[in-house]
Design a protein around this motif. Structure first.
Motif, PDB file in Angstrom:
ATOM      1  N   PRO A  59       0.838  -1.206   0.000  1.00 47.46           N
ATOM      2  CA  PRO A  59       0.000   0.000   0.000  1.00 47.46           C
ATOM      3  C   PRO A  59       0.870   1.253   0.000  1.00 47.46           C
ATOM      4  N   THR A  60       0.366   2.337  -0.551  1.00 52.86           N
ATOM      5  CA  THR A  60       1.133   3.580  -0.639  1.00 52.86           C
ATOM      6  C   THR A  60       0.475   4.678   0.192  1.00 52.86           C
ATOM      7  N   GLU A  61       1.275   5.665   0.532  1.00 59.57           N
ATOM      8  CA  GLU A  61       0.722   6.853   1.176  1.00 59.57           C
ATOM      9  C   GLU A  61      -0.033   7.668   0.143  1.00 59.57           C
ATOM     10  N   LEU A  62      -0.853   8.579   0.629  1.00 61.90           N
ATOM     11  CA  LEU A  62      -1.603   9.442  -0.271  1.00 61.90           C
ATOM     12  C   LEU A  62      -0.636  10.315  -1.059  1.00 61.90           C
ATOM     13  N   LEU A  88      -1.148  21.743   1.347  1.00 63.69           N
ATOM     14  CA  LEU A  88      -1.513  20.693   0.392  1.00 63.69           C
ATOM     15  C   LEU A  88      -0.659  19.443   0.548  1.00 63.69           C
ATOM     16  N   PHE A  89       0.655  19.611   0.701  1.00 57.92           N
ATOM     17  CA  PHE A  89       1.560  18.471   0.689  1.00 57.92           C
ATOM     18  C   PHE A  89       2.027  18.021   2.073  1.00 57.92           C
ATOM     19  N   GLY A  90       1.684  18.783   3.117  1.00 60.63           N
ATOM     20  CA  GLY A  90       1.991  18.342   4.464  1.00 60.63           C
ATOM     21  C   GLY A  90       3.357  18.738   4.984  1.00 60.63           C
ATOM     22  N   ALA A  91       4.143  19.439   4.191  1.00 60.21           N
ATOM     23  CA  ALA A  91       5.477  19.878   4.617  1.00 60.21           C
ATOM     24  C   ALA A  91       5.879  21.088   3.784  1.00 60.21           C
ATOM     25  N   PRO A  92       6.775  21.955   4.303  1.00 56.59           N
ATOM     26  CA  PRO A  92       7.263  23.088   3.507  1.00 56.59           C
ATOM     27  C   PRO A  92       7.959  22.583   2.247  1.00 56.59           C
ATOM     28  N   PRO A  93       8.080  23.437   1.226  1.00 54.41           N
ATOM     29  CA  PRO A  93       8.635  22.989  -0.057  1.00 54.41           C
ATOM     30  C   PRO A  93       9.972  22.271   0.039  1.00 54.41           C
ATOM     31  N   ARG A  94      10.938  22.882   0.728  1.00 50.45           N
ATOM     32  CA  ARG A  94      12.271  22.284   0.772  1.00 50.45           C
ATOM     33  C   ARG A  94      12.260  20.909   1.425  1.00 50.45           C
ATOM     34  N   GLY A 137      -5.741  -6.021  -6.454  1.00 47.52           N
ATOM     35  CA  GLY A 137      -5.579  -4.986  -5.444  1.00 47.52           C
ATOM     36  C   GLY A 137      -6.731  -3.995  -5.481  1.00 47.52           C
ATOM     37  N   SER A 138      -6.555  -2.833  -4.866  1.00 52.58           N
ATOM     38  CA  SER A 138      -7.574  -1.781  -4.901  1.00 52.58           C
ATOM     39  C   SER A 138      -6.922  -0.425  -4.670  1.00 52.58           C
ATOM     40  N   LYS A 139      -7.662   0.622  -5.000  1.00 53.94           N
ATOM     41  CA  LYS A 139      -7.115   1.973  -4.967  1.00 53.94           C
ATOM     42  C   LYS A 139      -8.185   2.964  -4.552  1.00 53.94           C
ATOM     43  N   GLU A 140      -7.762   4.040  -3.910  1.00 50.68           N
ATOM     44  CA  GLU A 140      -8.651   5.129  -3.534  1.00 50.68           C
ATOM     45  C   GLU A 140      -8.191   6.404  -4.229  1.00 50.68           C
ATOM     46  N   VAL A 141      -9.149   7.145  -4.776  1.00 50.44           N
ATOM     47  CA  VAL A 141      -8.863   8.390  -5.480  1.00 50.44           C
ATOM     48  C   VAL A 141      -9.688   9.507  -4.854  1.00 50.44           C
ATOM     49  N   TYR A 148     -14.420  -0.190 -12.676  1.00 56.22           N
ATOM     50  CA  TYR A 148     -13.478   0.656 -13.399  1.00 56.22           C
ATOM     51  C   TYR A 148     -13.735   2.107 -13.025  1.00 56.22           C
ATOM     52  N   LEU A 149     -12.707   2.918 -13.207  1.00 55.65           N
ATOM     53  CA  LEU A 149     -12.831   4.357 -12.972  1.00 55.65           C
ATOM     54  C   LEU A 149     -12.620   5.072 -14.290  1.00 55.65           C
ATOM     55  N   ILE A 150     -13.402   6.116 -14.513  1.00 54.30           N
ATOM     56  CA  ILE A 150     -13.225   6.935 -15.710  1.00 54.30           C
ATOM     57  C   ILE A 150     -13.092   8.393 -15.302  1.00 54.30           C
ATOM     58  N   ALA A 151     -12.113   9.061 -15.879  1.00 53.21           N
ATOM     59  CA  ALA A 151     -11.914  10.503 -15.695  1.00 53.21           C
ATOM     60  C   ALA A 151     -12.046  11.147 -17.063  1.00 53.21           C
ATOM     61  N   THR A 152     -12.848  12.204 -17.150  1.00 50.72           N
ATOM     62  CA  THR A 152     -13.113  12.805 -18.454  1.00 50.72           C
ATOM     63  C   THR A 152     -12.522  14.197 -18.604  1.00 50.72           C
ATOM     64  N   ALA A 153     -11.548  14.519 -17.757  1.00 51.01           N
ATOM     65  CA  ALA A 153     -10.822  15.781 -17.882  1.00 51.01           C
ATOM     66  C   ALA A 153      -9.480  15.594 -17.186  1.00 51.01           C
ATOM     67  N   THR A 154      -8.539  16.484 -17.463  1.00 49.88           N
ATOM     68  CA  THR A 154      -7.250  16.456 -16.777  1.00 49.88           C
ATOM     69  C   THR A 154      -7.423  17.133 -15.425  1.00 49.88           C
ATOM     70  N   LEU A 155      -7.198  16.377 -14.341  1.00 52.27           N
ATOM     71  CA  LEU A 155      -7.605  16.818 -13.015  1.00 52.27           C
ATOM     72  C   LEU A 155      -6.490  16.669 -11.984  1.00 52.27           C
ATOM     73  N   PRO A 156      -6.405  17.582 -11.022  1.00 50.78           N
ATOM     74  CA  PRO A 156      -5.471  17.418  -9.900  1.00 50.78           C
ATOM     75  C   PRO A 156      -6.120  16.526  -8.844  1.00 50.78           C
ATOM     76  N   VAL A 157      -5.583  15.345  -8.639  1.00 52.01           N
ATOM     77  CA  VAL A 157      -6.189  14.397  -7.717  1.00 52.01           C
ATOM     78  C   VAL A 157      -5.164  13.919  -6.686  1.00 52.01           C
ATOM     79  N   ALA A 158      -5.668  13.260  -5.660  1.00 50.70           N
ATOM     80  CA  ALA A 158      -4.834  12.533  -4.711  1.00 50.70           C
ATOM     81  C   ALA A 158      -5.242  11.072  -4.798  1.00 50.70           C
ATOM     82  N   SER A 159      -4.285  10.165  -4.633  1.00 54.59           N
ATOM     83  CA  SER A 159      -4.625   8.746  -4.723  1.00 54.59           C
ATOM     84  C   SER A 159      -3.679   7.924  -3.869  1.00 54.59           C
ATOM     85  N   ARG A 160      -4.120   6.719  -3.537  1.00 53.59           N
ATOM     86  CA  ARG A 160      -3.257   5.792  -2.809  1.00 53.59           C
ATOM     87  C   ARG A 160      -3.688   4.364  -3.119  1.00 53.59           C
ATOM     88  N   ILE A 161      -2.707   3.460  -3.136  1.00 53.32           N
ATOM     89  CA  ILE A 161      -2.969   2.037  -3.264  1.00 53.32           C
ATOM     90  C   ILE A 161      -3.414   1.547  -1.887  1.00 53.32           C
TER      91      ILE A 161
END
Length: 318
Positions: A51-54, A293-299, A69-73, A87-100
């Motif tokens: 499994p992966t982190e988000l 958004l990402f949980g930590a400062p850029p650097r 397996g399975s996945k969350e989006v 199955y999952l379908i996306a009909t546009a280019t989208l900013p998403v988060a996902s994890r296994i």
């Protein structure tokens, strides 16, 4: 009186299971280690042993199947879960988060993704003589549906072509068209029609999404964009969030921050330069939104990603 049984027949269940097993075997053969491989143009196969982190990325319009397996989006506030039965379908280019969610070394996550070209989708809709929908209501840009035997069979036949490059050049476009046709005839029909048709609120929102991708580093003037789309500001905001589960400003922010992350990782820009490149005038504002958004400062985030051999090409196509 004859009673019709709508439950799938044993033969169909066995056929679906056999196709799923073959797809898993083919993916495992092609992708021997954790990662993503573009096995054919627009066809991505992936493998994960745990499994992966988000993680966050930009997903293209795509048709996604899981062989094992399975996945969350996550898209904004909306959550989607899929597995070998869906199955999952996306009909546009989208900013998403996902994890296994489900994966082990013995039974790794094995995924198949076919990117969807809007021009090709429009062509199939036209050739299928499929009538346009009249409703003006919006349709979400992502959804999950049960995977039927015919769609799965087409995905398996597409993956088989990996071993025959000469046949693949000729047959890949044909099977891709078949997959789009079967999607058009299934539960996701309205999603494909709205985002490739003319008129309707979802078509206007699709135009807005495309504009935001092109101009994400520019100030977002809601009144101006709504006017260009022929909508009031309140209607534009409402329908945009209905489709993407985000407000236009949230959507733009995600695009900006994803691109800033890519610039820092791929082009080794510092945080100030990356923030400025994507449209932030205030470095402290950029740092706050990045950490949110990402949980930590850029650097710190970039250092962590480099230490874990982050792949810039992963981008959700897995």
């Amino acid at each position: 009186m004859k009673v019709t049984n709508h439950q799938p027949s044993d033969e169909k269940v066995q056929r679906t299971q056999a196709s799923c097993n073959e797809l898993a075997k083919q993916i495992a053969r092609v992708v021997r280690d954790d990662g993503v491989v573009e096995a054919l143009p627009g066809v991505y196969l992936s493998r994960r042993a745990a499994p992966t982190e988000l993680g966050r990325g930009i997903w293209p319009a795509s048709f996604c199947v899981i062989a094992q397996g399975s996945k969350e989006v996550l898209l904004g506030e909306a959550h989607y879960h899929y597995d070998p039965a869906h199955y999952l379908i996306a009909t546009a280019t989208l900013p998403v988060a996902s994890r296994i969610v489900e994966a082990t070394p013995e039974q790794p996550y094995l995924g198949f993704v076919l990117t969807l070209d809007p021009v090709l989708v429009s062509s199939v809709i036209t050739e299928a003589d499929s009538p346009a929908l009249q409703s003006q209501s919006s349709v979400k840009a992502i959804n999950v549906s049960p995977l039927d035997a015919e769609l799965l069979d087409a995905a398996v036949r597409l993956v088989r072509l990996i071993d025959t490059p000469k046949e693949a050049r000729f047959l890949t476009p044909l099977i891709t068209r078949e997959i789009i046709y079967r999607l058009l005839m299934g539960e996701q029909s309205s999603r494909l029609r709205y985002f490739t048709g003319v008129g309707g609120n979802s078509q206007r929102i699709a135009e807005a999404i495309a504009r935001l991708h092109q101009e994400f580093d520019q100030p977002l003037r809601m009144e101006e964009m709504a006017s260009k789309l022929g909508m009031s500001v309140s209607s534009f905001h409402h329908h945009f969030k209905e489709v993407t589960s985000m407000s236009p400003l949230q959507f733009q922010k995600h695009l900006r921050l994803q691109e800033a992350r890519r610039l820092m990782l791929g082009e080794r820009l510092d945080a100030n330069s990356a923030g400025s490149r994507v449209g932030y005038d205030d470095t402290s504002h950029f740092n706050r939104e990045y950490k949110s958004l990402f949980g930590a400062p850029p650097r710190r985030d970039v250092e962590r990603l480099r230490a874990t051999t982050w792949q810039t090409g992963d981008g959700g196509v897995n």
